[in-house]
Design an enzyme around this catalytic site. Structure first.
Site, PDB file in Angstrom:
ATOM      1  CG  ASP A  85     121.431  13.619  82.302  1.00 31.76           C
ATOM      2  OD1 ASP A  85     121.769  12.728  83.101  1.00 31.76           O
ATOM      3  OD2 ASP A  85     121.856  14.780  82.355  1.00 31.76           O
ATOM      4  CE  LYS A  92     123.075   6.920  80.815  1.00 31.09           C
ATOM      5  NZ  LYS A  92     122.764   8.300  80.437  1.00 31.09           N
ATOM      6  N   GLY A 113     123.436  10.004  87.272  1.00 38.47           N
ATOM      7  CA  GLY A 113     122.195  10.064  88.044  1.00 38.47           C
ATOM      8  C   GLY A 113     121.126   9.408  87.193  1.00 38.47           C
ATOM      9  CG  HIS A 114     121.539   6.050  85.611  1.00 35.64           C
ATOM     10  ND1 HIS A 114     122.201   4.919  85.211  1.00 35.64           N
ATOM     11  CD2 HIS A 114     122.226   7.083  85.058  1.00 35.64           C
ATOM     12  CE1 HIS A 114     123.239   5.259  84.456  1.00 35.64           C
ATOM     13  NE2 HIS A 114     123.289   6.569  84.361  1.00 35.64           N
ATOM     14  CD  GLN A 167     129.181   9.217  83.036  1.00 37.45           C
ATOM     15  OE1 GLN A 167     129.911   8.262  82.883  1.00 37.45           O
ATOM     16  NE2 GLN A 167     128.556   9.427  84.164  1.00 37.45           N
TER      17      GLN A 167
END
Ligand code: GDP
Ligand code: IMO
Ligand code: MG
Length: 421
Positions: A14, A17, A41-42, A223
């Protein structure tokens, strides 16, 4: 020719990225995810809209760019299809520009159930998994039982599925797990039919041909380094290699093809899920940073744990990844603070050390250096000259400690809120 740059997280995920891949992607021809799956989750924010990507690479909103899901990724077809449809509903063409490696493994609904059952059995020692089935899917991959994307076109796919599914049901019995939703199997097979219409490719051939043609590729990590299966805070980690080496195995490209490695980190640390976190702030200040930084999981909505920047951990991550450029995220979140603490060393078993010991959960006490805060709103800054001196000092302090330069500073969540140094 070194045509593959890598962008990855140096902390516990988080770091931002997605935002940076979106910003950098116009300089590339292909954006490729190489590991992880829908545990990621990007977040991308532009034109007043927010998008969260779980499986699709973060170049998808840029025209022309090809987005590849590499062999190292584990794909839940249910999640992927939902994601494609949501983006298409925004009027953006996805299928033309999305390639999926046939060697990527599939997450079955029973992998998710096994994830939940395994966590329940661990009780208070649970990992805090996102429960997306990541661990069980990678276990079937390394156990040589897994289903791959390329298998869906074969006549015996249903039979292979049944075999593995029956095995999972046996395992779930062992776990005493009864929350089995048979209806999900039907939905899953519908998603598989949808997947068949997509461009399923030999990702390794595609990328190596692209390299020969002089195309530029950006590998997008998921990650973060401290969640790496080998070098993270085991067992509180994910099930893949999140480091630069993972880009080689997760895409099928040789190490000598890797060029720049962008290492991305927040001006503080966060972690979602269980596991050691030496600089964690379990107080009002931690709460304040969580609220200003909106530190709630992009995938699960869980509050993220918050703490000070940890330089021994950052140096470790830089070394493991061969980081050539640093990107500092969320500097704006600390703008109100009078004093900013940075952990430079640890007290560990009667010694002062500047490296990450084998077991972070046992007797590690951070030693901090206090730096002056900038106490100015930086969210509108566009150039280095506009940044406060105290922030530039803070950056210099980090650079001197870790030996790598910071090339970008992010000053807010929007695509436009970035300063190139
Ligand atoms: P990723 O998984 O590394 O792509 O990061 P996430 O999207 O899970 O989490 C990063 C969060 O921080 C998202 O909500 C972003 O919108 C937000 N964000 C990214 N960069 C910045 C920044 O510089 N400042 C602030 N305030 N928020 C940011
Ligand atoms: P992005 O790509 C933050 C964490 C989970 C848990 C551990 C294992 O958005 O940075 P898993 O579901 O992999 O079995 O969970 O890893 N985790 C993440 N934390 N960001 C992520 O992805 C994460 N993906 C997994 O919270 O502690
Ligand atoms: Mg995330």
């Amino acid at each position: 020719m070194q045509n593959i740059d890598v962008l990855l997280g140096l902390q516990w995920g988080d770091e931002g990225k997605g935002k940076l891949v979106d910003i950098l992607s116009p300089s590339y021809d292909v954006i490729a995810r190489f590991q992880g799956g829908p545990n990621a989750g990007h977040t991308l924010i532009f034109n007043g809209k927010k998008y969260v990507l779980h499986t699709i690479p973060s170049g998808i909103f840029r025209d022309v760019i090809v987005n590849l899901i590499g062999n190292g990724v584990v794909i839940d077809p249910l999640v992927l299809v939902k994601e494609i449809k949501a983006i298409e509903a925004e009027g953006i063409e996805v299928k033309n520009r999305l390639l999926i490696s046939k060697r990527a493994h599939l997450i079955m609904p029973s992998h998710r159930w096994l994830d939940a059952a395994s966590e329940a059995l661990k009780g208070k020692n649970k990992i805090g998994s996102t429960l997306k089935g990541i661990g069980p899917a990678y276990m079937d991959k390394t156990g040589r039982n897994g289903l791959r994307v390329g298998d869906i076109e074969n006549a015996d796919f249903q039979e292979k599925f049944n075999q593995l599914y029956q095995k999972h049901l046996q395992l779930l019995k062992f776990y005493n797990w009864s929350e089995i939703q048979e209806s999900e199997i039907k939905d899953w097979f519908e998603s598989i039919e949808y997947l068949k219409q997509l461009q399923l490719v030999d990702g390794e051939h595609y990328l190596n041909d692209a390299i020969k043609k002089g195309k530029k590729i950006l590998a997008e990590g998921a990650q973060g380094t401290l969640l790496d299966i080998d070098f993270g805070t085991y067992p509180f980690v994910t099930s893949s290699n999140t480091i630069t080496a993972g880009a080689c195995t997760g895409l099928g490209v040789a190490p000598n093809k890797i060029g720049n490695v962008f290492g991305i980190f927040k001006a503080y640390c966060t972690r979602v899920g269980s596991g050691p976190f030496p600089t964690e702030l379990n107080d009002e200040l931690g709460e304040k940073i969580r609220n200003i930084g909106k530190e709630f999981g992009s995938t699960t909505g869980r509050p993220r744990r918050v703490g000070w920047l940890d330089l021994p951990a950052l140096s470790y991550a830089i070394q493991l990844n061969g980081v050539s450029e640093l990107i500092l995220m969320k500097a704006d979140v600390l703008s109100e603070l009078e004093t900013i603490r940075v952990c430079t060393h640890y007290h560990y078993k009667n010694h002062v050390i500047d490296y990450l010991p084998y077991d972070l959960s046992d007797g590690v006490t951070p030693i901090y250096q206090d730096l002056k805060g900038w106490q100015k709103d930086i969210s509108h800054c566009k150039t280095k000259r506009q940044l406060p001196k105290a922030l530039l000092k803070y950056i210099e302090f980090i650079e001197e400690n870790v030996g790598v330069k910071v090339s970008y500073i992010s000053v807010g969540p929007d695509r436009e809120q970035i300063v190139k140094l």
